[in-house]
Design a protein around this motif. Structure first.
Motif, PDB file in Angstrom:
ATOM      1  N   GLU A  28       1.914   3.811  -1.029  1.00 15.73           N
ATOM      2  CA  GLU A  28       2.040   2.806   0.169  1.00 15.73           C
ATOM      3  C   GLU A  28       2.162   1.462  -0.116  1.00 15.73           C
ATOM      4  N   TYR A  29       1.600   1.273  -1.210  1.00 11.14           N
ATOM      5  CA  TYR A  29       1.484  -0.242  -1.505  1.00 11.14           C
ATOM      6  C   TYR A  29       3.107  -0.727  -1.839  1.00 11.14           C
ATOM      7  N   ARG A  30       3.770   0.253  -2.638  1.00 12.94           N
ATOM      8  CA  ARG A  30       4.811   0.054  -3.368  1.00 12.94           C
ATOM      9  C   ARG A  30       6.256  -0.327  -2.250  1.00 12.94           C
ATOM     10  N   THR A  31       5.872   0.190  -0.990  1.00 18.80           N
ATOM     11  CA  THR A  31       6.893  -0.002  -0.099  1.00 18.80           C
ATOM     12  C   THR A  31       6.471  -0.973   1.169  1.00 18.80           C
ATOM     13  N   SER A  32       5.406  -1.596   0.714  1.00 20.85           N
ATOM     14  CA  SER A  32       4.543  -2.383   1.795  1.00 20.85           C
ATOM     15  C   SER A  32       5.262  -3.945   1.595  1.00 20.85           C
ATOM     16  N   PRO A  33       5.210  -4.764   2.835  1.00 20.99           N
ATOM     17  CA  PRO A  33       5.448  -5.996   2.801  1.00 20.99           C
ATOM     18  C   PRO A  33       4.850  -6.817   1.587  1.00 20.99           C
ATOM     19  N   ALA A  34       3.619  -6.565   1.365  1.00 24.12           N
ATOM     20  CA  ALA A  34       2.896  -7.212   0.276  1.00 24.12           C
ATOM     21  C   ALA A  34       3.648  -7.123  -1.094  1.00 24.12           C
ATOM     22  N   ALA A  35       4.107  -5.906  -1.108  1.00 25.00           N
ATOM     23  CA  ALA A  35       4.866  -5.678  -2.501  1.00 25.00           C
ATOM     24  C   ALA A  35       6.088  -6.481  -2.511  1.00 25.00           C
ATOM     25  N   ALA A  36       6.911  -6.436  -1.436  1.00 24.80           N
ATOM     26  CA  ALA A  36       7.997  -7.263  -1.277  1.00 24.80           C
ATOM     27  C   ALA A  36       7.677  -8.944  -1.520  1.00 24.80           C
ATOM     28  N   ARG A  37       6.584  -9.211  -1.183  1.00 23.85           N
ATOM     29  CA  ARG A  37       6.252 -10.400  -1.534  1.00 23.85           C
ATOM     30  C   ARG A  37       5.781 -11.142  -2.739  1.00 23.85           C
ATOM     31  N   GLY A  38       5.486  -9.879  -3.464  1.00 26.68           N
ATOM     32  CA  GLY A  38       4.935 -10.044  -4.881  1.00 26.68           C
ATOM     33  C   GLY A  38       3.721 -10.429  -5.055  1.00 26.68           C
ATOM     34  N   VAL A  39       2.671  -9.803  -4.034  1.00 33.68           N
ATOM     35  CA  VAL A  39       1.212  -9.694  -3.917  1.00 33.68           C
ATOM     36  C   VAL A  39       0.708  -8.425  -4.546  1.00 33.68           C
ATOM     37  N   THR A  40      -0.098  -8.517  -5.371  1.00 37.56           N
ATOM     38  CA  THR A  40      -0.555  -7.310  -6.149  1.00 37.56           C
ATOM     39  C   THR A  40      -1.729  -6.890  -5.626  1.00 37.56           C
ATOM     40  N   CYS A  41      -1.994  -5.590  -6.291  1.00 36.30           N
ATOM     41  CA  CYS A  41      -3.454  -4.898  -5.795  1.00 36.30           C
ATOM     42  C   CYS A  41      -4.440  -5.930  -6.164  1.00 36.30           C
TER      43      CYS A  41
END
Length: 577
Positions: free
Chosen positions: A217-230
């Motif tokens: 879910e994270y890999r396709t999320s807006p957060a991942a696109a912005r470079g925000v990590t777990c």
């Protein structure tokens, strides 16, 4: 595994067995724990890393193996699947135990002390390979305290400390007397990459069943696109949001702090909480020295042992377990427990912070409020852009709306999200609903996923524990015989998700017909958004295998209900004449 390693295993097991078999067992077991020469304990690391240890010791990572719900679920799945699931659950919940070759079914009272620590320090800092999504089959690098550990930054600060070993009072020779520490920190940048978390937080069974998909879910999320990590959201200043990091010394060696740097929080808040004896969890070196796990289980917290109120009024002839016969020991235990309760309360607040950041009760819209009836909607939003809510083991996670509408006299005209006498919601898994004793909650808003398996005739049926039942053989969890590239799920079982995508929303709708109104307005709706880590029907489904620590199903269920948290609460008034 070679003969020498086998001998080491046997020696370690004998040490722990001897320690636990002593009169109190606690001191010897504690010493055996610190003498561990393959996988150092978190307590050892905590000597120089007290902040990290304090956060970790009350975390879900440190509770991962101790949890009786997890252990019973592992045992029940293997009972249903005729043992074919093996140590699949153990290898994420207890990588040390998996590497030691421990039996996944035994009680925590019989395990090596380091393996009880679950996701302990060495599980992350003795990893030297990027495993990606392997569902937890992790080979830990073995070695005593002085051997290398792995970190994202490398060895620069440690070299400075070792160059000034007289100031820091440390030694790196395991045979030399003094405060021992690891001799090198090898850089392993993957520790700061989300893919490191994905090794356990994306769980796919042998048959291709996608049980947990937090990392996907994270890999396709807006957060991942912005470079925000777990790590940015779950190891920063605030639980559940990218809030930056604290600055401070990474270690305090011999009373001397190291140079300030970025400090990651090792609490990792999540929806679970402890339902076991507070003498056992949180992890506490003083508690481990005072009594063994078995002895703590016999300390009666609720009765008030070790408090003035109890001890000043002890009836003559009162009999205590051998370990707790001395009043001083009971007072010492109570002092430890008081500190434990404070730590558990801190963890409760951190968990609430995380859940409130993840779940947001948004708008409440009244569509109708007149003599012909009341209709209103409640918005629930995903407050994060990093993954779905709930995420992880979504078939367990309960997040629901509890709604009560009353007239001005307090008479109830609508009730949804309440519990049946067993403590379950009135959904399809309620035993009381199945028995026809309690009506199905037609208005229930719940984000819990539904596990669905294929039945013998080709249709589908809901299951609390999703083990498919074949017609021609015993139930087993086996690799799929066909490619799952296009379907993503095996044909035998699937996870019907009901969660909310990143930054998404869901609306709960409620209607009250005019003939259900009492005519005694105004009417008030009390609306609560509540979180609980697992439903009571899961406890019921697992009860045939029992629960660790001698817990009864009722005790486990009551503890789950007692820990449920109200995330948000709102009230709305309908001015109906």
């Amino acid at each position: 595994m070679g003969k020498d390693e086998d001998d080491d295993d046997e020696e370690e097991k004998e040490e722990v067995a001897k320690a636990e078999a002593g009169d109190t067992g606690a001191k010897a077991a504690h010493e055996a724990l610190f003498a561990e020469n393959r996988y150092p304990s978190a307590g050892t690391c905590g000597t120089c890393h007290p902040k990290h240890y304090g956060e970790w010791s009350v975390s879900q990572h440190s509770y991962a193996q101790l949890s009786p719900v997890y252990l019973s679920l592992n045992n029940k799945i293997n009972e249903l699947a005729n043992g074919s699931n093996g140590d699949f659950c153990l290898r994420c919940h207890n990588a040390v135990g998996a590497n030691l070759g421990e039996n996944s079914f035994v009680s925590n009272l019989e395990r090596h002390p380091t393996s009880r620590e679950g996701i302990t320090c060495v599980v992350c800092h003795r990893i030297n390979k990027a495993y990606n999504k392997v569902s937890g089959r992790l080979a830990l690098v073995e070695g005593g305290l002085t051997e290398a550990v792995f970190g994202p930054k490398g060895n620069e600060e440690l070299e400075r400390v070792l160059d000034n070993s007289q100031d820091y009072k440390v030694v790196i020779n395991p045979e030399e007397a003094g405060r021992k520490m690891h001799k090198v920190i090898k850089q392993f940048a993957t520790l700061s990459d989300p893919v490191f978390c994905g090794a356990c937080h994306d769980v796919t069974l042998f048959n291709g069943f996608r049980l947990e998909e937090a990392y996907s879910e994270y890999r396709t999320s807006p957060a991942a696109a912005r470079g925000v990590t777990c790590q940015d959201c779950h190891m920063g200043k605030e639980q559940g949001v990218a809030s930056g990091y604290e600055q401070g010394p990474g270690a305090v060696v011999g009373g001397v702090p190291t140079k300030p740097r970025k400090l990651t929080n090792h609490f990792f808040a999540g929806p679970d909480y402890s339902i076991i004896h507070p003498g056992i969890f949180p992890h506490n070196a003083e508690a481990q020295q005072l009594a063994s796990l078995a002895e703590w289980l016999r300390f009666d917290v609720e009765a008030g042992w070790g408090t003035d109120e109890f001890e000043d009024n002890v009836p003559e002839g009162k009999v205590y377990p051998e370990r707790w016969q001395a009043i001083d020991d009971r007072y010492d235990a109570r002092e430890i427990l008081n500190a434990q309760f404070k730590r558990l309360e801190w963890a409760t607040q951190m968990r609430l912070e995380l859940l409130r950041n993840g779940y947001v009760m948004g708008d409440i819209i009244t569509d109708r409020a007149d003599s012909g009836g009341i209709a209103f909607r409640v918005q629930v939003r995903n407050g994060t852009d990093g993954h779905n809510v709930p995420t992880g083991f979504t078939g367990e996670r309960l997040v629901w709306l509890d709604v009560t509408v009353t007239d001005k006299t307090g008479a109830v005209v609508l009730r949804s999200g309440d519990r049946d006498p067993n403590g379950d919601l009135r959904d399809g898994h309620s035993a009381y609903v199945h028995a026809g004793v309690t009506p199905l909650d037609q208005n229930l808003f719940s984000l819990q996923s539904i596990f669905v398996t294929q039945n013998a005739r080709g249709g589908e049926i809901e299951h609390v524990i999703p083990i498919p039942y074949p017609v021609t053989s015993l139930p087993r969890v086996l690799p799929s015989v066909r490619s799952l590239v296009f379907t993503g799920e095996p044909p035998t079982e699937r996870n019907h998700k009901k969660g909310i995508e990143p930054l998404g929303e869901r609306w709960a709708e409620y209607k009250i017909d005019g003939d259900e109104l009492t005519g005694k307005g105004p009417y008030r709706a009390d609306i609560k958004l509540i979180s609980q880590p697992a439903p009571i029907n899961l406890i019921v489904a697992m009860q045939s295998v029992g629960f660790d620590y001698g817990l009864t199903p009722r005790q486990a269920g009551d503890a789950l209900i007692a820990g449920a948290q109200v995330l948000w609460q709102r009230e709305i008034v309908f001015k109906v004449k």
